[in-house]
Design an enzyme around this catalytic site. Structure first.
Site, mmCIF file in Angstrom:
data_model
loop_
_atom_site.group_PDB
_atom_site.id
_atom_site.type_symbol
_atom_site.label_atom_id
_atom_site.label_comp_id
_atom_site.label_asym_id
_atom_site.label_seq_id
_atom_site.Cartn_x
_atom_site.Cartn_y
_atom_site.Cartn_z
ATOM 1 N N LYS A 34 -12.343 8.349 3.572
ATOM 2 C CA LYS A 34 -12.394 7.683 4.308
ATOM 3 C C LYS A 34 -13.887 6.508 4.151
ATOM 4 C CE LYS A 34 -12.086 5.114 9.341
ATOM 5 N NZ LYS A 34 -11.451 4.631 8.862
ATOM 6 N N GLY A 39 1.151 -1.181 0.178
ATOM 7 C CA GLY A 39 -0.454 0.114 -0.306
ATOM 8 C C GLY A 39 0.553 1.096 0.354
ATOM 9 N N ASN A 99 -5.605 0.965 15.380
ATOM 10 C CA ASN A 99 -4.265 2.691 15.083
ATOM 11 C C ASN A 99 -3.715 2.263 16.614
ATOM 12 O OD1 ASN A 99 -3.975 5.043 16.958
ATOM 13 N ND2 ASN A 99 -6.026 5.770 15.833
ATOM 14 N N MET A 100 -2.305 2.589 15.456
ATOM 15 C CA MET A 100 -1.226 2.483 16.161
ATOM 16 C C MET A 100 -0.357 3.351 16.859
ATOM 17 S SD MET A 100 0.363 -0.441 14.007
ATOM 18 C CE MET A 100 -0.623 -0.733 12.974
ATOM 19 N N HIS A 105 -13.563 12.272 10.296
ATOM 20 C CA HIS A 105 -12.171 11.519 9.661
ATOM 21 C C HIS A 105 -12.779 12.631 7.983
ATOM 22 C CE1 HIS A 105 -11.380 8.196 12.586
ATOM 23 N NE2 HIS A 105 -10.425 8.533 11.690
ATOM 24 N N HIS A 106 -11.332 12.154 8.011
ATOM 25 C CA HIS A 106 -11.665 13.330 6.557
ATOM 26 C C HIS A 106 -12.404 12.319 5.391
ATOM 27 C CE1 HIS A 106 -9.624 9.346 5.410
ATOM 28 N NE2 HIS A 106 -9.196 9.166 5.942
ATOM 29 N N ASP A 143 4.880 -1.781 -2.944
ATOM 30 C CA ASP A 143 4.172 -2.826 -3.748
ATOM 31 C C ASP A 143 4.084 -1.419 -5.091
ATOM 32 O OD1 ASP A 143 2.609 -1.497 -2.403
ATOM 33 O OD2 ASP A 143 0.725 -2.744 -2.724
ATOM 34 N N THR A 181 -4.748 -1.825 8.129
ATOM 35 C CA THR A 181 -6.306 -1.584 7.894
ATOM 36 C C THR A 181 -7.031 -1.585 8.649
ATOM 37 O OG1 THR A 181 -4.872 -2.284 5.456
ATOM 38 C CG2 THR A 181 -6.929 -2.948 5.590
HETATM 39 P P1 NAD Z 1 -5.091 4.734 0.536
HETATM 40 O O1 NAD Z 1 -6.673 4.638 -0.536
HETATM 41 O O2 NAD Z 1 -4.868 6.422 0.405
HETATM 42 O O3 NAD Z 1 -4.079 4.060 0.348
HETATM 43 C C1 NAD Z 1 -4.554 2.466 0.023
HETATM 44 C C2 NAD Z 1 -3.711 1.581 -0.843
HETATM 45 O O4 NAD Z 1 -3.716 0.488 -0.414
HETATM 46 C C3 NAD Z 1 -3.144 2.447 -1.914
HETATM 47 O O5 NAD Z 1 -1.988 2.436 -2.534
HETATM 48 C C4 NAD Z 1 -4.647 1.067 -2.910
HETATM 49 O O6 NAD Z 1 -3.093 1.492 -3.857
HETATM 50 C C5 NAD Z 1 -3.734 -0.299 -1.991
HETATM 51 N N1 NAD Z 1 -4.735 -0.468 -2.147
HETATM 52 C C6 NAD Z 1 -6.364 -0.450 -2.266
HETATM 53 N N2 NAD Z 1 -6.999 -1.504 -2.545
HETATM 54 C C7 NAD Z 1 -6.666 -2.630 -3.019
HETATM 55 C C8 NAD Z 1 -6.715 -3.146 -4.018
HETATM 56 N N3 NAD Z 1 -7.951 -4.498 -3.890
HETATM 57 N N4 NAD Z 1 -5.494 -4.168 -4.906
HETATM 58 C C9 NAD Z 1 -4.431 -3.350 -4.372
HETATM 59 N N5 NAD Z 1 -4.159 -2.478 -4.024
HETATM 60 C C10 NAD Z 1 -4.935 -2.142 -3.522
HETATM 61 O O7 NAD Z 1 -5.749 4.561 1.925
HETATM 62 P P2 NAD Z 1 -5.313 5.111 3.589
HETATM 63 O O8 NAD Z 1 -5.695 6.086 3.770
HETATM 64 O O9 NAD Z 1 -3.448 5.017 3.726
HETATM 65 O O10 NAD Z 1 -5.632 4.290 4.372
HETATM 66 C C11 NAD Z 1 -4.750 2.415 4.112
HETATM 67 C C12 NAD Z 1 -5.931 1.846 5.819
HETATM 68 O O11 NAD Z 1 -5.339 2.178 6.471
HETATM 69 C C13 NAD Z 1 -6.993 2.063 5.717
HETATM 70 O O12 NAD Z 1 -7.934 1.189 6.171
HETATM 71 C C14 NAD Z 1 -6.717 3.237 6.772
HETATM 72 O O13 NAD Z 1 -8.376 2.806 7.827
HETATM 73 C C15 NAD Z 1 -6.271 2.354 7.144
HETATM 74 N N6 NAD Z 1 -5.334 2.974 8.846
HETATM 75 C C16 NAD Z 1 -5.077 2.477 10.071
HETATM 76 C C17 NAD Z 1 -4.240 3.425 11.032
HETATM 77 C C18 NAD Z 1 -3.862 2.778 12.051
HETATM 78 O O14 NAD Z 1 -3.175 3.389 12.589
HETATM 79 N N7 NAD Z 1 -3.782 0.981 11.756
HETATM 80 C C19 NAD Z 1 -4.523 4.400 10.419
HETATM 81 C C20 NAD Z 1 -4.869 5.260 9.688
HETATM 82 C C21 NAD Z 1 -5.608 4.952 8.052
#
Ligand code: NAD
Length: 255
Positions: free
Chosen positions: A148, A8, A113-114, A144-145, A32, A88
């Site tokens: 989301k 991602g 949430n990390m 959130h933004h 990736d 995710t």
């Molecule tokens: P984003 O959409 O900006 O990025 C997601 C990435 O995954 C992109 O590079 C996209 O190309 C790739 N991707 C998505 N679906 C795909 C698929 N089917 N096949 C291949 N690649 C795929 O999203 P983001 O804001 O970076 O958030 C990603 C995830 O992390 C979300 O689920 C979000 O809620 C979560 N998140 C978690 C935390 C945490 O602390 N755990 C914090 C912020 C966001």
């Protein structure tokens, strides 16, 4: 120096992890979606086959993608025998079952949430819920933004789980995520959620304990994604060399 592979990598969080590596004592071992410096949304770059990427250099994978690709990502980590940190959100029970299965052969850490602040907040919420009777209504508000795609946020559900654990119940038996029209009165014991979306908010969470005549409010505001990214890198460094199993952010942070 720990070598980190990002799944991602062109997304908002993937790019934040890349930035967090600079001051972490870890280095980037693979991505990736190769042109990490381009704008991900206008021109998504092609993905490298994950198994090939995971088998290459690097000690541990950090995955911020989408629930659709969780199975593929876990499979790549298992084939390469590399630990994986997953951030995710929007996962279902069947996704969690996939994580449990993978954790039989590799170390896996999933957290909604990390950040240190939110994990400490969850501990405080659990403690407060265990001390306050059901006459204290629990409501969780998050913002959130506008991009989301899941609601309530994984963090709001994590805080709900913490409140439910404090009360010695399962969140599924108490959660109310939608209120619309004639809803009837609130039931004692419900844990309510409210979702706001807009602008560029990285993540605001508030847990309200409301009783007759007084309210206790505990909250956290993320001012940027870097707090999650730093936590993910710290978790990845911690996970290297661990036995197969499922680990939590609370363990990483010693909470
Ligand atoms: P984003 O959409 O900006 O990025 C997601 C990435 O995954 C992109 O590079 C996209 O190309 C790739 N991707 C998505 N679906 C795909 C698929 N089917 N096949 C291949 N690649 C795929 O999203 P983001 O804001 O970076 O958030 C990603 C995830 O992390 C979300 O689920 C979000 O809620 C979560 N998140 C978690 C935390 C945490 O602390 N755990 C914090 C912020 C966001």
């Amino acid at each position: 120096m720990t070598g980190i592979i990002i799944f991602g990598s062109a997304g908002r969080m993937g790019r934040a992890v890349y930035e967090a590596l600079v001051s972490s004592g870890a280095h980037l071992a693979g991505v990736d979606q190769p042109d990490i410096d381009n704008n991900p949304r206008r021109d998504p770059p092609p993905r490298v086959p994950l198994e090939q990427l995971a088998r290459g250099g690097g000690d541990v994978i950090i995955d911020f993608t989408s629930p659709d690709v969780l199975e593929e990502n876990l499979w790549a980590a298992q084939v390469a025998k590399k630990p994986i940190v997953i951030g995710t959100t929007g996962l279902t029970d069947s996704h969690h079952a996939m994580i449990d299965r993978a954790a039989r052969s590799i170390p896996v850490l999933w957290s909604a949430n990390m950040s240190l602040g939110v994990n400490l907040l969850a501990a405080l919420v659990k403690d407060a819920a265990s001390r306050l009777s059901v006459e204290w209504d629990i409501e969780i508000l998050e913002m959130h933004h506008r991009h989301k795609v899941d609601a309530p946020s994984g963090t709001a559900l994590m805080l709900g789980d913490a409140a439910a654990a404090g009360r010695g119940i399962d969140l599924d038996s108490a959660k109310v995520t939608v209120r619309d029209g004639i809803t009837g009165e609130r039931q004692y014991g419900d844990i309510g959620f409210a979702t706001l979306r807009g602008g560029s908010v990285a993540g605001d969470h508030q847990v309200i304990f409301a009783a007759e005549g007084e309210r206790l409010e505990l909250g956290h505001r993320a001012e940027g994604r870097v707090i999650f990214a730093r936590g993910a890198v710290r978790a990845a460094q911690w996970l290297v060399g661990k036995e197969p199993g499922r680990y939590t952010m609370a363990q990483v942070l010693g909470l």
